[in-house]
Design an enzyme around this catalytic site. Sequence first.
Site, PDB file in Angstrom:
ATOM      1  N   PHE A   1      -3.883   3.123  15.378  1.00 17.49           N
ATOM      2  CA  PHE A   1      -4.278   4.198  14.473  1.00 17.49           C
ATOM      3  C   PHE A   1      -5.432   3.695  13.613  1.00 17.49           C
ATOM      4  O   PHE A   1      -5.504   2.507  13.309  1.00 17.49           O
ATOM      5  CB  PHE A   1      -3.099   4.609  13.569  1.00 17.49           C
ATOM      6  CG  PHE A   1      -2.255   5.687  14.195  1.00 17.49           C
ATOM      7  CD1 PHE A   1      -1.436   5.392  15.271  1.00 17.49           C
ATOM      8  CD2 PHE A   1      -2.302   6.994  13.730  1.00 17.49           C
ATOM      9  CE1 PHE A   1      -0.671   6.374  15.880  1.00 17.49           C
ATOM     10  CE2 PHE A   1      -1.536   7.993  14.326  1.00 17.49           C
ATOM     11  CZ  PHE A   1      -0.732   7.684  15.402  1.00 17.49           C
TER      12      PHE A   1
ATOM     13  N   ASN B   1       0.850  -1.200   0.000  1.00 17.47           N
ATOM     14  CA  ASN B   1       0.000   0.000   0.000  1.00 17.47           C
ATOM     15  C   ASN B   1       0.885   1.249   0.000  1.00 17.47           C
ATOM     16  O   ASN B   1       2.110   1.147   0.029  1.00 17.47           O
ATOM     17  CB  ASN B   1      -0.958  -0.021   1.194  1.00 17.47           C
ATOM     18  CG  ASN B   1      -0.196  -0.092   2.499  1.00 17.47           C
ATOM     19  OD1 ASN B   1       0.534   0.831   2.856  1.00 17.47           O
ATOM     20  ND2 ASN B   1      -0.339  -1.208   3.225  1.00 17.47           N
TER      21      ASN B   1
ATOM     22  N   LYS C   1       8.641 -17.245 -10.654  1.00 18.35           N
ATOM     23  CA  LYS C   1       7.797 -16.162 -11.162  1.00 18.35           C
ATOM     24  C   LYS C   1       6.519 -16.747 -11.801  1.00 18.35           C
ATOM     25  O   LYS C   1       6.611 -17.665 -12.622  1.00 18.35           O
ATOM     26  CB  LYS C   1       8.604 -15.368 -12.197  1.00 18.35           C
ATOM     27  CG  LYS C   1       7.929 -14.124 -12.652  1.00 18.35           C
ATOM     28  CD  LYS C   1       8.813 -13.355 -13.623  1.00 18.35           C
ATOM     29  CE  LYS C   1       7.978 -12.286 -14.302  1.00 18.35           C
ATOM     30  NZ  LYS C   1       8.628 -11.757 -15.472  1.00 18.35           N
TER      31      LYS C   1
END
Length: 399
Positions: free
Chosen positions: A325, A211, A290
């Site tokens: 928070f 994020n 991958k």
Amino acid sequence: MSQTHKRILLGISGGIAAYKCAELVRRLKDHHCDVKVVMTESAKQFITPLTMQAVSGEPVADSLLDPAAEAAMGHIELAKWADLVLVAPASSNIIAKMAAGIADDLLTTLLLATPTTVAIAPAMNQQMYAHLATQSNLSTLASRGVAVWGPGQGEQACGDVGKGRMLEPHELVSLTLDALTPEVPLLAGKTVTITAGPTREALDPVRYISNHSSGKMGYALAEAALALGAQVHLISGPVTLTPPQGCEVHAVSSALDMHQMAMKLAPDSDIFIGCAAVADYRAADIAEQKIKKQGDAMTLTLVKNPDIIADVAALKAHRPYTVGFAAETQDVAQYAQGKLKNKGLDMICANDVSQAGIGFNANDNALTLFWDNAQQSLPLASKSELALTVVKAIAGKLN
Ligand code: C5P
């Protein structure tokens, strides 16, 4: 510093307020201060060395070139002896000499030679005090760390009314005692652990879910806790910030890494602040190679990450004061109070991230703190200012 060890060197310069110095010395001695007096030539016109010797119980020094006085205690020794040098009254003349670094008598020489705190109590006619030269000299001294006490306002010996009166002896005594009492930082001896930044949840060796958290608020909290004297552990996800000097940084990547480090440090912490933007989910399996393109759509299976702060708050033994928070876009108070309760926190700091310019990645923020059944709004400020207010509020809740 024990009461008996407060050593004050009182420098008296020429001014009518010098007559108050006998009272000043007596009050300092009432508080177990040892006082030695140094007088300028003009000070002796206003109060006699004999008076000052009688009240201080020490011979008064007034000459740089007196072999007897130098043999008793040399002027450099005298400058080093004091815990605080107080010039009271400080005339415009001595203030100007101090600002210019002039050393042409015993007192001005001592003032250059002393390594200790210097305070001055200006006393002069209000016009002389207001003169730009005096004001500029006072600013120079203040910028060098000299404490400027007063002057007070009122009727002057010359008949003028205005600013220029020396503070009263009891006020100078109380300022002296305060200056000699070391301030104990609010969080001295406390350990604070803070999580900050984003987490990265790997999908394969080259890709991850994350994020936009910058880590700025968490790093500002670490800096604030350090400034208040705490030992600080900063558990940081990947960010580009330089950590504040003096904190112990624990660099982590995934929520699981952050969880492990938090559970290790929390029981030894007095305060735990979860400021990190922890990814709620991670890949069920991290591919060893991958992942290749597979047609027009692909499905990822994600599993829930542990709630780090809830696990810290649930500690049965050695539980720190736990602060979370909450970044919300609507019904801020309601959601924040819900998280406070559901996660078992002591305090939650909520911000409305729907408002432009605050929260994620920004330099400013506005918060509302919720604890028990109370709340406090902290208006828009830089993250550094806000962090200091938040950490002070938390410190106030300990014990
Ligand atoms: O539930 P939400 O993510 O809104 O809660 C935010 C608070 O919980 C923050 O203090 C965050 O650091 C903490 N948190 C956590 N572990 C998680 C998710 C959030 O410590 N997995």
